[in-house]
Scaffold this motif. Structure first.
Motif, PDB file in Angstrom:
ATOM      1  N   ALA A 162      -2.480  10.413  -7.767  1.00  0.00           N
ATOM      2  CA  ALA A 162      -3.893  10.146  -8.066  1.00  0.00           C
ATOM      3  C   ALA A 162      -4.416  11.137  -9.103  1.00  0.00           C
ATOM      4  O   ALA A 162      -5.182  10.762  -9.995  1.00  0.00           O
ATOM      5  N   THR A 163      -3.997  12.384  -9.014  1.00  0.00           N
ATOM      6  CA  THR A 163      -4.407  13.387  -9.991  1.00  0.00           C
ATOM      7  C   THR A 163      -3.892  13.019 -11.383  1.00  0.00           C
ATOM      8  O   THR A 163      -4.643  13.106 -12.365  1.00  0.00           O
ATOM      9  N   ALA A 164      -2.647  12.566 -11.473  1.00  0.00           N
ATOM     10  CA  ALA A 164      -2.085  12.157 -12.768  1.00  0.00           C
ATOM     11  C   ALA A 164      -2.851  10.983 -13.372  1.00  0.00           C
ATOM     12  O   ALA A 164      -2.943  10.850 -14.585  1.00  0.00           O
ATOM     13  N   TYR A 165      -3.430  10.153 -12.506  1.00  0.00           N
ATOM     14  CA  TYR A 165      -4.223   8.999 -12.952  1.00  0.00           C
ATOM     15  C   TYR A 165      -5.726   9.316 -12.995  1.00  0.00           C
ATOM     16  O   TYR A 165      -6.543   8.405 -13.098  1.00  0.00           O
ATOM     17  N   GLU A 166      -6.055  10.611 -12.912  1.00  0.00           N
ATOM     18  CA  GLU A 166      -7.449  11.059 -12.977  1.00  0.00           C
ATOM     19  C   GLU A 166      -8.307  10.363 -11.919  1.00  0.00           C
ATOM     20  O   GLU A 166      -9.462  10.007 -12.159  1.00  0.00           O
ATOM     21  N   SER A 167      -7.725  10.167 -10.744  1.00  0.00           N
ATOM     22  CA  SER A 167      -8.389   9.430  -9.673  1.00  0.00           C
ATOM     23  C   SER A 167      -8.536  10.252  -8.399  1.00  0.00           C
ATOM     24  O   SER A 167      -8.709   9.704  -7.314  1.00  0.00           O
ATOM     25  N   TYR A 168      -8.448  11.566  -8.550  1.00  0.00           N
ATOM     26  CA  TYR A 168      -8.635  12.469  -7.419  1.00  0.00           C
ATOM     27  C   TYR A 168      -9.376  13.694  -7.915  1.00  0.00           C
ATOM     28  O   TYR A 168      -9.023  14.268  -8.947  1.00  0.00           O
ATOM     29  N   GLY A 169     -10.429  14.062  -7.212  1.00  0.00           N
ATOM     30  CA  GLY A 169     -11.179  15.239  -7.618  1.00  0.00           C
ATOM     31  C   GLY A 169     -12.577  15.234  -7.038  1.00  0.00           C
ATOM     32  O   GLY A 169     -12.867  14.536  -6.070  1.00  0.00           O
ATOM     33  N   MET A 170     -13.451  15.999  -7.671  1.00  0.00           N
ATOM     34  CA  MET A 170     -14.820  16.155  -7.194  1.00  0.00           C
ATOM     35  C   MET A 170     -15.596  14.858  -7.393  1.00  0.00           C
ATOM     36  O   MET A 170     -15.561  14.257  -8.463  1.00  0.00           O
ATOM     37  N   LYS A 171     -16.285  14.440  -6.326  1.00  0.00           N
ATOM     38  CA  LYS A 171     -17.138  13.257  -6.420  1.00  0.00           C
ATOM     39  C   LYS A 171     -18.318  13.422  -5.489  1.00  0.00           C
ATOM     40  O   LYS A 171     -18.330  14.294  -4.623  1.00  0.00           O
ATOM     41  N   LYS A 172     -19.311  12.573  -5.687  1.00  0.00           N
ATOM     42  CA  LYS A 172     -20.507  12.586  -4.843  1.00  0.00           C
ATOM     43  C   LYS A 172     -20.456  11.401  -3.891  1.00  0.00           C
ATOM     44  O   LYS A 172     -20.043  10.311  -4.266  1.00  0.00           O
ATOM     45  N   LEU A 232       0.855  -1.182   0.000  1.00  0.00           N
ATOM     46  CA  LEU A 232       0.000   0.000   0.000  1.00  0.00           C
ATOM     47  C   LEU A 232       0.893   1.234   0.000  1.00  0.00           C
ATOM     48  O   LEU A 232       1.877   1.298   0.745  1.00  0.00           O
ATOM     49  N   LEU A 233       0.551   2.204  -0.838  1.00  0.00           N
ATOM     50  CA  LEU A 233       1.336   3.423  -0.981  1.00  0.00           C
ATOM     51  C   LEU A 233       0.551   4.637  -0.504  1.00  0.00           C
ATOM     52  O   LEU A 233      -0.670   4.680  -0.635  1.00  0.00           O
ATOM     53  N   SER A 234       1.269   5.617   0.020  1.00  0.00           N
ATOM     54  CA  SER A 234       0.663   6.861   0.496  1.00  0.00           C
ATOM     55  C   SER A 234       0.865   7.965  -0.532  1.00  0.00           C
ATOM     56  O   SER A 234       1.993   8.252  -0.928  1.00  0.00           O
ATOM     57  N   ASP A 235      -0.235   8.573  -0.944  1.00  0.00           N
ATOM     58  CA  ASP A 235      -0.229   9.706  -1.867  1.00  0.00           C
ATOM     59  C   ASP A 235      -0.946  10.860  -1.157  1.00  0.00           C
ATOM     60  O   ASP A 235      -2.129  11.118  -1.376  1.00  0.00           O
ATOM     61  N   PRO A 236      -0.222  11.557  -0.248  1.00  0.00           N
ATOM     62  CA  PRO A 236      -0.871  12.585   0.569  1.00  0.00           C
ATOM     63  C   PRO A 236      -1.275  13.807  -0.255  1.00  0.00           C
ATOM     64  O   PRO A 236      -0.827  13.985  -1.381  1.00  0.00           O
ATOM     65  N   GLU A 237      -2.140  14.641   0.347  1.00  0.00           N
ATOM     66  CA  GLU A 237      -2.548  15.894  -0.301  1.00  0.00           C
ATOM     67  C   GLU A 237      -1.297  16.603  -0.807  1.00  0.00           C
ATOM     68  O   GLU A 237      -0.307  16.619  -0.091  1.00  0.00           O
ATOM     69  N   PRO A 238      -1.272  17.096  -2.013  1.00  0.00           N
ATOM     70  CA  PRO A 238      -2.399  17.281  -2.917  1.00  0.00           C
ATOM     71  C   PRO A 238      -2.672  16.100  -3.852  1.00  0.00           C
ATOM     72  O   PRO A 238      -3.277  16.280  -4.901  1.00  0.00           O
ATOM     73  N   CYS A 239      -2.227  14.900  -3.485  1.00  0.00           N
ATOM     74  CA  CYS A 239      -2.535  13.674  -4.234  1.00  0.00           C
ATOM     75  C   CYS A 239      -2.110  13.786  -5.703  1.00  0.00           C
ATOM     76  O   CYS A 239      -2.897  13.566  -6.622  1.00  0.00           O
ATOM     77  N   GLU A 240      -0.842  14.101  -5.904  1.00  0.00           N
ATOM     78  CA  GLU A 240      -0.327  14.328  -7.258  1.00  0.00           C
ATOM     79  C   GLU A 240      -0.395  13.078  -8.135  1.00  0.00           C
ATOM     80  O   GLU A 240      -0.692  13.177  -9.319  1.00  0.00           O
TER      81      GLU A 240
END
Length: 155
Positions: A100-110, A90-98
């Motif tokens: 996850a953002t590169a993999y389009e897996s961080y952002g606005m969700k419901k 398991l890997l840690s991708d802390p804020e700002p989650c760079e």
């Protein structure tokens, strides 16, 4: 332009549950499953992680590395691994989650009718050459591990 099958997988180096760096480039030559999930030890995330655990023998037999990524810190990952006997990293991708953002897996969700910014449940399979082989934008947590094995013709 959104990530597509055949694109080079976005490169990264993130700390694992022990604080040791894991770089995607160092895993070249083998298939890698990268799955993004919202939070350690929550119901859906536990089902997904335990699915990979329960299918671990098949992933290992085929030389497939599994990496789970969330913004949780190493200590949280260690507890999650110990509690559920997870055999993968398991890997840690802390804020700002760079990453996850590169993999389009961080952002606005419901979630429960409310909008918020967070980690999305997406999964990627990276081929031995470092390109995206499979992309799962809609993930059923309980079925993801088996779905990958089926789609790769390994089950």
């Amino acid at each position: 332009m959104p990530l597509q099958i055949g694109d080079p997988a976005p490169s990264f180096s993130l700390p694992d549950q022990n604080g040791s760096p894991v770089a995607l480039a160092e895993l070249r030559g083998q298939r890698v499953v990268i799955y993004f999930y919202p939070k350690d030890d929550t119901p859906g995330c536990t089902k997904e992680a335990c699915g990979f655990r329960d299918q671990w023998a098949s992933f290992e037999k085929h030389g497939i590395k599994v990496l789970g990524i969330s913004k949780d810190p190493a200590g949280s990952h260690t507890k999650f691994i110990d509690k559920h006997q997870l055999p993968f990293t398991l890997l840690s991708d802390p804020e700002p989650c760079e990453v996850a953002t590169a993999y389009e897996s961080y952002g606005m969700k419901k979630f429960m009718g409310r909008d918020y910014i967070g980690m999305m449940r997406h999964t990627f399979v990276v081929d031995p050459e470092g390109n995206l082989e499979r992309i799962y934008w809609k993930v059923k947590a309980e079925e993801m591990a088996q779905q990958i094995l089926t789609d790769l013709g390994l089950s």
